[in-house]
Every structure is written in C-alpha cells, then in structure tokens.
Design an enzyme around this catalytic site. Structure first.
Site, mmCIF file in Angstrom:
data_model
loop_
_atom_site.group_PDB
_atom_site.id
_atom_site.type_symbol
_atom_site.label_atom_id
_atom_site.label_comp_id
_atom_site.label_asym_id
_atom_site.label_seq_id
_atom_site.Cartn_x
_atom_site.Cartn_y
_atom_site.Cartn_z
ATOM 1 N N LYS A 1 9.041 -12.199 -5.060
ATOM 2 C CA LYS A 1 8.965 -13.346 -5.970
ATOM 3 C C LYS A 1 10.253 -14.176 -5.907
ATOM 4 O O LYS A 1 10.210 -15.400 -5.765
ATOM 5 C CB LYS A 1 8.706 -12.853 -7.404
ATOM 6 C CG LYS A 1 8.393 -13.977 -8.380
ATOM 7 C CD LYS A 1 8.314 -13.482 -9.810
ATOM 8 C CE LYS A 1 7.035 -12.773 -10.138
ATOM 9 N NZ LYS A 1 6.014 -13.632 -10.753
ATOM 10 N N ARG B 1 11.101 -11.481 -15.335
ATOM 11 C CA ARG B 1 9.993 -10.878 -14.588
ATOM 12 C C ARG B 1 10.517 -9.993 -13.472
ATOM 13 O O ARG B 1 11.545 -10.281 -12.873
ATOM 14 C CB ARG B 1 9.152 -11.957 -13.917
ATOM 15 C CG ARG B 1 8.368 -12.842 -14.839
ATOM 16 C CD ARG B 1 7.477 -13.747 -13.980
ATOM 17 N NE ARG B 1 6.438 -14.357 -14.753
ATOM 18 C CZ ARG B 1 6.537 -15.568 -15.302
ATOM 19 N NH1 ARG B 1 7.638 -16.267 -15.162
ATOM 20 N NH2 ARG B 1 5.529 -16.059 -15.998
ATOM 21 N N GLY C 1 0.889 -6.599 -11.397
ATOM 22 C CA GLY C 1 0.681 -6.101 -12.753
ATOM 23 C C GLY C 1 1.290 -4.734 -13.028
ATOM 24 O O GLY C 1 1.114 -4.186 -14.104
ATOM 25 N N MET D 1 4.518 -3.806 -13.083
ATOM 26 C CA MET D 1 5.773 -3.732 -13.812
ATOM 27 C C MET D 1 5.825 -4.792 -14.904
ATOM 28 O O MET D 1 4.948 -5.622 -15.019
ATOM 29 C CB MET D 1 6.929 -3.827 -12.845
ATOM 30 C CG MET D 1 7.044 -2.533 -12.059
ATOM 31 S SD MET D 1 8.397 -2.571 -10.943
ATOM 32 C CE MET D 1 8.018 -4.002 -10.051
ATOM 33 N N ARG E 1 3.020 -16.527 -2.813
ATOM 34 C CA ARG E 1 3.138 -15.327 -1.960
ATOM 35 C C ARG E 1 1.906 -15.272 -1.077
ATOM 36 O O ARG E 1 0.896 -15.934 -1.377
ATOM 37 C CB ARG E 1 3.247 -14.061 -2.803
ATOM 38 C CG ARG E 1 2.022 -13.816 -3.655
ATOM 39 C CD ARG E 1 2.168 -12.544 -4.468
ATOM 40 N NE ARG E 1 1.047 -12.425 -5.394
ATOM 41 C CZ ARG E 1 1.044 -11.688 -6.485
ATOM 42 N NH1 ARG E 1 2.110 -11.012 -6.812
ATOM 43 N NH2 ARG E 1 -0.017 -11.608 -7.256
ATOM 44 N N HIS F 1 -7.248 -8.298 -13.430
ATOM 45 C CA HIS F 1 -6.664 -7.095 -12.838
ATOM 46 C C HIS F 1 -7.699 -6.327 -12.028
ATOM 47 O O HIS F 1 -7.465 -5.953 -10.878
ATOM 48 C CB HIS F 1 -6.096 -6.214 -13.963
ATOM 49 C CG HIS F 1 -5.523 -4.931 -13.466
ATOM 50 N ND1 HIS F 1 -6.260 -3.775 -13.401
ATOM 51 C CD2 HIS F 1 -4.315 -4.642 -12.952
ATOM 52 C CE1 HIS F 1 -5.507 -2.828 -12.889
ATOM 53 N NE2 HIS F 1 -4.318 -3.321 -12.612
ATOM 54 N N SER G 1 -3.235 15.857 27.529
ATOM 55 C CA SER G 1 -3.728 15.198 26.324
ATOM 56 C C SER G 1 -3.054 15.889 25.140
ATOM 57 O O SER G 1 -3.161 17.110 24.991
ATOM 58 C CB SER G 1 -5.247 15.337 26.244
ATOM 59 O OG SER G 1 -5.692 14.735 25.063
ATOM 60 N N CYS H 1 -5.347 13.157 21.609
ATOM 61 C CA CYS H 1 -6.699 13.323 21.068
ATOM 62 C C CYS H 1 -6.701 13.993 19.702
ATOM 63 O O CYS H 1 -7.740 14.305 19.157
ATOM 64 C CB CYS H 1 -7.593 14.073 22.054
ATOM 65 S SG CYS H 1 -7.028 15.741 22.365
ATOM 66 N N TYR I 1 -3.713 6.309 26.977
ATOM 67 C CA TYR I 1 -4.824 6.059 26.054
ATOM 68 C C TYR I 1 -4.653 6.848 24.760
ATOM 69 O O TYR I 1 -3.901 7.821 24.714
ATOM 70 C CB TYR I 1 -6.171 6.403 26.705
ATOM 71 C CG TYR I 1 -6.382 7.873 26.965
ATOM 72 C CD1 TYR I 1 -6.896 8.715 25.977
ATOM 73 C CD2 TYR I 1 -6.046 8.438 28.189
ATOM 74 C CE1 TYR I 1 -7.067 10.061 26.200
ATOM 75 C CE2 TYR I 1 -6.208 9.789 28.431
ATOM 76 C CZ TYR I 1 -6.720 10.597 27.424
ATOM 77 O OH TYR I 1 -6.875 11.937 27.635
HETATM 78 C C1 PEP Z 1 -5.638 19.139 18.406
HETATM 79 O O1 PEP Z 1 -5.206 20.275 18.208
HETATM 80 O O2 PEP Z 1 -5.003 18.120 18.173
HETATM 81 C C2 PEP Z 1 -6.993 18.957 18.949
HETATM 82 C C3 PEP Z 1 -7.442 17.760 19.249
HETATM 83 O O3 PEP Z 1 -7.766 20.060 19.030
HETATM 84 P P1 PEP Z 1 -8.544 20.699 17.794
HETATM 85 O O4 PEP Z 1 -8.410 19.774 16.653
HETATM 86 O O5 PEP Z 1 -9.943 20.876 18.252
HETATM 87 O O6 PEP Z 1 -7.809 21.986 17.633
#
Ligand code: PEP
Ligand code: MG
Length: 890
Positions: free
Chosen positions: A26, A96, A105, A107, A352, A468, A777, A844, A864
């Site tokens: 602000k 304020r 809202g 504070m 803002r 609100h 991975s 993953c 990836y």
């Molecule tokens: C992990 O451990 O991150 C994974 C992808 O395998 P899981 O979750 O199946 O153990």
C-alpha cells in the site's frame, strides 16, 4: 541515522513502487501515485523495518521514530494547510496496515484519528454538519476501542442497537446530531467502566497507540493463519500508513468505493466496481448496505434501480476513469482501486494488482499481450500455475433439474454441494469428519478464514461482489454466492429460510457461484472444458519452455488423460498398480508364496500375458512418445492376504493349508517395510520376476510398433538402487530378456535401461552408476524420505507442528528441499553427465508437479519433469516460467 518514515503527497514522494519490501504494498503504491501527480491525501509510511524492530525488541520502537513521525506530521500539515491536534486547523488521520503481500482485511485500521471532545466541535463547525462530526467521532471511539484498547466491537453495537430501538429507527442514517452525542457519551462511559480509565483524548497518544496496534495485528491468529495458507513469511512484517483523512461521508456529494480496471471474475475489459454515497470505506467492505454500480452499463446489466456513479457524479466519475486507465497502463496490470469522493473532489486511497479468478487471469494476460501492454513471456509469467486447478471446478450440468430457492451474486465461479453449516468452527469440525459442507453466514469476516478453507463453497446473505466473502473466496478458488438477501439465517435455531421453506443445519444444498443460484439438494455436475485463453497461454508456454513434461500413469485411462492435457510421454509407470485386480493378485500371491524357482516361474507365466497386454495398450496410446516402465517396487506383503477370512479364501484357491499360508505371510513381515525387501532387492532375490516383466515389456514394444507403425523405444527403470552392482545385476537380466524376445520375434528394437535415484547413496555414487545406467529419474518421494529419515507415510503428525513452530518453512514432501535433497540431485546430475554425456535426466516424485520444485529442476538442467496427469498443465506452465526466468537471470 536510519530513515524509518517516508512521506508522500502533493505530487511527490520519498518512496516509489519498487520500495515494496520497505514500504509494504500500500505504502509503495501511494508513493508511486503521488509521484504520478494523482490526487492522494498526503501522508507517510512507517517502514516494515520498524515492525521487525518492534517484535525483536520487546514491543518497543526505535528511539528516533517519535521524532521522525513528528516531522512527517508537520510535512502533512504543510501539504494540507493544517496541524495535527490543532482545533483551529484540524488535521485528522487514518492509520492503516500495509504488508508486502496483500492480506485483505487481515489487519487493523483506524479512521478519524485525532478526534476528541474538543476537536469534534471544530469538525462540526468546519463541515457545517454536526451530525457528520458526531457520527465520525463515535465511529472513531468504536474502532479505536476495538483495535487499540481491545474492547469487543459488540459492546458498542449493543449501545447502538438500544438507541435505535428507543427511537424506532431502522438505519443509522436516521440518527440526529443529538442522538449521536448521546451515543458518544454512552460509548465513553462504557470504555471507562470496562477499562477504568478515560477514552484517550490526546491526539499524539492516540496516534502512537494506533501505530502499535497495527504492528501488533501482524501477529493476530487470523493474520498468522492467513500467512500460513498463503506462504507469506513471518519475517516480512507490515508497514503502517498514516494519511490525512478525506471523508466520503460528508453528505450526498460524497462517496466511497472500490473498483477493478477489468472484471475480476471474467477478465472482460470494462471498469468494474461498487460505491456507496455518504459512506466511509469500512461500510463498503462490511457489506452492510448494498452498494451501487459504478457505470451505467453495469447498472443496466444488473437491472439495479440505484443510480450509478457515472450518473450522479459525472465529473468525479470522469476523473476516476482517466486515473484508472493511467494506472493500468502504468503498472501494465489490472488494478484494484479504492477511492473517496469528498464533496465532489476525487481522492485515490489505494492501487494494487487486483486479485482475480484464473479464468480472468488468463483472459487479461492474453488480452494485454495482444494489446501490446506486455510480452507473451510476461503473459505466461502472470498466471499462477497452481491456480489452473480452479479450472477443474465442476459446474452444474445444464440439463440438470434445478430446485432453486434463492439467488444472490455470482461472487466466485464454480458449483459446490454440501451440508449446511452456520459457523466456521463447525465447518472445520465437519470437514475433519469427512463431510462436505457449505458455509452459510450472514456475512463473513477474517475470523472465518478457517471455515471458508474447510468448506466446499460459501453462501452469504449480505454483501456485494467486493465483500470479504467474495474477495477471499475468489482468492481461494472456492465457489461463492454472496448477498442472497431473501434468505433469513437464524444462527440460534440453526436454520435458514427463504420462499417459505426452511432448511436445517446438515441438509444438503448446492450453490452455483457462476450464476448466483442457491439450490435444494445435490445437483449433477459436469467437468468444465478449457477456454480458448487457456489454450493460448499453454501454446505460448510450450514455445517458451525447455524441459519436457511427462506424466506418471499406468492405466490406459490415466495415459489418455495425460495426453489430453499435453503430456509428452510417461515418466513413470508403476507396474505394481497393475497387479491388484482379482485375477492377477491370485497369481501374484502364488508367486510370492512359492518355495522354489520353478513354482515361481509357473505363477509368473500366468501373469506374463496380462502384463504384455497392459504394456501393449500403453505403448499404443502413447504412439511413439517415450514411456518409462518401472520394475516391481513395493514390499511383497502389500499383496498378501491380511484377515483370517482372506487367508482361508486364498489358501483354498491355491490348494494349500491356511496355516502354511499364514506362516509364510508372517515370515514376510518386516518392521520397516519401506526400508525393507523392496525395489531392486526384489529383482535380485527373485530374478524370475524381473525376467517376466522385462519380457512382457519387449514383447509388447515389438507388438505395438508393428501395430501402430511408430517405433517404440521402451525405457526400463530399476527402482531403489543404492550401489552400482545392484544395477548391473538387474540390467543383465533385462538385457538377456531383450535378446531372447528379439531373437524369438526376429526383430531388433532400441531400448534404454536406467535407474531411479531415490537413495542418498545412489546420488553420492551416481558417477559409478552412470557407467551402465542410460538415464536417471529422481524419485524425490523416497529421496526426501531417506535424506530426512522421515517416513513419508507418517510425517504429517509432526510436520504441521514443525511448520507452525517455524522449524521448517514448507513440507519437504510437497516442495523440494533444495538445501538438502536438492544438493544430492545436483551432485548426481553433474556426476551422471560427467560419466555419460547423453545421460537423460528427469524427476518423477510428487515434486515434478510442484511449481517451485519445477523451477529448481530447470536450474539443474533436467530434461523433463513427470507428474500426475491432472498436474500436467500446471507443470507445462511452471516449466515455461522457470525457463523465462532462467533466461532473464542468465
Ligand atoms: C519416488 O520415490 O519419488 C517415486 C516416484 O517412487 P514411489 O513414489 O513409487 O516410491
Ligand atoms: Mg520411490
């Protein structure tokens, strides 16, 4: 000497928009507006550093603060031609809060500060309106007592209600000056009887009290909860803005309002807002009176018979439109504005970046890029990736029968069904017991934040689109209907009624936040289709990102969903999920319970055709896109019968004694199964299992390639490797199976064998493993578990406490721990690539769908990320943002 106070107003300022960390949002924007020459009431900002000082020094101020505030007050006096505390040239101020990140809202605020028994008379004389002056004074006493003196607001509301009742008035505006004087006398008596001292009369004392109260409000439970939900660090602190008062309640040529430069629900490019004639800002936010539309167009669309600002104050409206345009292009973003008109003169109180629904955010970003206000990269960076979840909100099936009993304002889109609850505590408690609830309130306040969070949707009977409830619900992405005025709520009886029908606590209703309808019972819903703006942003994101986005999927349905969301392959197929249907689990159990290798092979022979069919279908769906299949990972006891009944059933099916089966199951019992006989350890102790899976993969790849004509390059992944020799052992089994399958079928196919990096030892020895592994991975679920030594299944019992006590800032299973787990990932990536230049690197674990973890993956240079199918759009966007920011940094 440290500068603790920054002045603004009168066409200049000591700060600017970029001083947000120091001056709060602000304060920085008030300075910026002053520098732009816009009409801002003069004032000053006490920095966030004072807040930090205040809390680290036992609630005391830096010694120079008092003097700097005094100087700043004089400056405000010069700019306004007035003097604080001087009845002859009365200067009143507002106080304020204003944190770095907006906390609407959350504070406290005090208005009309500087009024006392003497100055109120001066205000009456100056304004020529004693009624207004006394009303302002009683508002001040009420607000100050609540915020600074800690007296409950209701103590004063009672007095007000009694007075109203005595005169038979319906609304406050019927009070005369004499009535207000009587109210003031009673207010002051109430303060004395509650606290044993007078209401403070000395303006300077009032000001210091208010400043302290605003700082203290940083630590109120509701502010703490809000910060926790929005991941705002405690250490940021708030600034305090002290500003000359301007009055929107000085009669019918005065008004106060709020506006957005574009529609915050739809993103449409039209000024959107509400105002009240003869009112102070608190009245708009409180939603006690129903506000009027700013523009004629909006009034006509809403079918309101209350005149618009455009109609009744055309000159002030025209200046406002001009300023709104100027601010939007200055900030290149949709702005949320607060203004007051005092006797025809427009004053800007705030600007803002406006909160908006995801739908609106997408439209505004695309429109602004097309208008040339921002670049495509900026447009992509404007969308909060996590907010794409909002698009997945269900809507009511257009063909569904609707039993509607009330309508309100469509305050936050999406539809929700749940049981009626009337309090936030109840909402939280019911949710804890697994119920879905709709929170029904006359109006909500910041105290309701936990209930709103717990509820599926929110219904209020009072308040406008900027109340609100509406603002907070939109921020949370929760459906909300506000201002459904025909509904009567009886909190005590636990009922609500409308159109002669009464609904009790626990009855099921549906609200449609896109139309404002309130419906009886549960109503069929449909999943939404993505808008054109969504596709445009996704297209732009895809052009900008470097990392690929894959999905974790093993069922054909998930694989199809993943593709429809734009996944460019599968990064993890957990094969164990394929063994749980009835026919398969029987063969699986036979395999596990077998005593000899031959018996195991016999059981596996039954599973092979099923696995082959699974993989063939997945390869076909992915049509040439990469597909990573992981060998069996979980501890075997997960497949075993547990209850006596199950044991008897399985024993009968297998033709063995129940007792024998029970003993075998017992022998597989482990104290710490997650650290036990699982992952590649299974393939090493039961090589037949890995052999069967590898064969099924190769046969399927050959079959699918022949069917679709697209070459398939399977990526086979070995889980939970700790030492390179484990990997070599399993890879040899896979290579042998590949050879056999190819020889039998007389075809050659390419394939990769790689490993999960999910144990610290593997990360530390990645260079060695990379001599044979063709891809890594990162399994960050297990890697987090094993790096912290925290069980991923049981951690929630104490991780919440850890967060509340500030031991950790974020749950490491949700957001990657860059300082620990991240160091291992970086090391493994560098050493893996040093050993094998073409090494493919991905992630993953669940972190593959978390925006800030994705930014980390970009910084490491992973190829990836892989995440659950519904997070694929989020990951695509987050990966693009990470790439843009990396380019800017580099
Ligand atoms: C992990 O451990 O991150 C994974 C992808 O395998 P899981 O979750 O199946 O153990
Ligand atoms: Mg794992």
């Amino acid at each position: 000497m440290t500068k603790w106070v920054y002045c603004f107003g009168d066409g200049k300022a000591e700060g600017r928009a970029s001083d947000r960390n120091l001056l709060g949002g602000k304060g920085a924007n008030l300075a910026e507006m002053s520098n732009l020459g816009l009409p801002v009431p003069p004032g000053f900002t006490i920095t966030t550093e004072v807040c930090t000082h205040y809390f680290t020094n036992g609630h005391t101020y830096p010694p120079e603060l008092r003097e700097q505030v005094g100087e700043a007050l004089k400056e405000v006096g010069r700019a306004t031609g007035r003097r604080f505390g001087d009845p002859a040239r009365l200067l009143l101020v507002s106080v304020r809060s204003g944190a770095r990140a907006s906390m609407p809202g959350m504070m406290d605020t005090v208005l009309n500060l500087g009024l006392n028994d003497v100055t109120v008379e001066a205000l009456a004389a100056e304004s020529g309106d004693p009624r207004f002056a006394y009303d302002s004074y009683r508002r001040f006493i009420q607000m100050y007592s609540d915020v600074v003196l800690g007296l409950d607001h209701d103590l004063f509301e009672e007095i007000l209600a009694d007075e109203k009742g005595r005169h038979g008035y319906d609304v406050d505006t019927e009070f005369s000056a004499a009535d207000w004087r009587r109210v003031i006398a009673q207010y002051k008596e109430r303060v004395e009887s509650e606290l044993g001292h007078h209401f403070p009369q000395e303006p300077e004392e009032q000001l210091l009290g208010a400043i302290g109260a605003v700082f203290s409000s940083w630590m109120t439970p509701r502010a703490v909860t809000y910060r926790r939900l929005h991941e705002i660090p405690e250490s940021w602190g708030t600034a305090v803005n002290v500003q000359a008062m301007v009055f929107g309640n000085m009669g019918d040529d005065s008004a106060t309002g709020v506006a957005f430069t574009r529609n915050p629900s739809t993103g449409e490019k039209s000024l959107y807002g509400e105002f009240l004639v003869n009112a102070q800002g608190e009245d708009v936010v409180a939603g006690i009176r129903t506000p009027q539309n700013l523009t004629e167009a909006a009034r006509l669309e809403a079918g309101s018979d209350q005149p618009s600002l455009e109609k009744i104050m055309p000159a002030a409206f025209a200046s406002f439109v001009e300023i709104a345009d100027k601010l939007e292009s200055h900030y290149s973003d949709m702005q949320d504005l607060e203004f007051t008109i005092e006797r025809g003169k427009l004053w800007m109180l705030q600007t803002r970046s406006g909160k908006r629904t995801t739908k609106a955010a997408l439209k505004i970003a695309v429109d602004m890029a097309n208008e040339g206000l921002i670049t495509r990269g900026e447009a992509v960076c404007r969308i909060d990736p996590a907010s794409l979840d909002q698009l997945l909100h269900p809507t009511i099936d257009p063909n569904a029968k609707r039993d509607m009993f009330a309508t309100g304002l469509p305050a936050s889109p999406g539809a929700a069904t749940g049981e009626i609850v009337f309090s936030s505590d109840e909402a939280e408690e019911m949710k804890g017991r697994g119920h879905k609830v709709i929170l029904v309130r006359v109006e909500t306040s910041p105290e309701d934040i936990h209930g709103m969070h717990a509820a599926e949707g929110i219904l209020t009977t009072r308040g406008g689109m900027t109340s609100h409830a509406a603002v907070v619900a939109r921020g949370m992405g929760k459906p909300c209907v506000s201002g459904a005025g025909t509904i009567q709520v009886d909190y005590r009886a636990g009922t609500m009624s409308a159109l002669g029908r009464t609904f009790e606590r626990g009855e099921v209703i549906t609200i449609d936040g896109s139309t404002g309808q309130v419906l009886n019972g549960a109503v069929p819903m449909t999943q939404p289709a993505f808008s054109g703006d969504f596709s445009t942003i996704m297209e732009w994101a895809d052009e900008l990102r470097r990392m690929k986005v894959r999905a974790n999927a093993e069922t054909p349905a998930d694989a199809r969903t993943a593709r429809s969301f734009g996944a460019e392959g599968i990064g993890l197929s957990r094969t164990e999920h394929m063994f749980f249907d009835e026919e398969r689990i029987a063969a699986m159990r036979e395999m596990i319970l077998a005593d000899t290798s031959e018996e195991r092979r016999a059981a596996l022979a039954k599973l092979l055709p099923m696995q082959r069919a699974d993989f063939t279908e997945l390869f076909e769906i992915m049509a040439g896109l990469p597909l990573t299949i992981r060998l069996l990972d979980p501890p075997l006891h997960e497949f075993l019968p547990k209850t006596e009944e199950e044991i008897a059933e399985v024993a009968a099916a297998m033709g063995v004694e129940a007792e024998q089966l029970r003993q075998r199951a017992e022998s597989l019992y482990e104290f710490n199964p997650m650290l036990g006989h699982r992952g590649c350890r299974l393939a090493i102790t039961y090589p037949e299992m890995a052999e069967m899976q590898a064969r099924a993969i190769f046969e399927a790849a050959i079959e699918a390639a022949q069917k679709t004509g697209a070459p398939v390059v399977p990526e086979i992944m070995v889980p939970l490797v700790a030492v390179a020799s484990e990997f070599s052992f399993v890879k040899a089994i896979i290579d042998a199976a590949a050879k056999e399958a190819m020889n039998e079928r007389g075809v050659e196919i390419e394939y990769l064998v790689g490993t999960m990096i999910e144990l610290p030892r593997a990360a530390l020895n990645a260079g060695e493993i990379a001599k044979e592994a063709e891809f890594f991975s990162f399994g960050t679920n297990d890697l987090t578990q094993t790096t912290f030594g925290i069980s991923r299944d049981d951690a929630s019992s104490f991780l919440d406490v850890y967060r509340q006590k500030g031991i950790i800032e974020r749950d490491p299973f949700v957001t990657l721990d860059e300082d620990g787990v991240g160091v291992l990932i970086r090391l493994a990536s560098d050493n893996g690539r040093a050993a094998r230049e073409a090494m493919k690197l991905g992630i993953c674990g669940e972190h593959g769908g978390d925006p800030s973890s994705i930014a980390f993956c970009e910084s490491v240079g992973l190829d990836y990320v892989s995440c659950s199918p519904f997070r694929v759009p989020i990951a695509r966007l987050a990966a693009a943002q990470a790439a843009c920011r990396a380019r800017l940094d580099g």
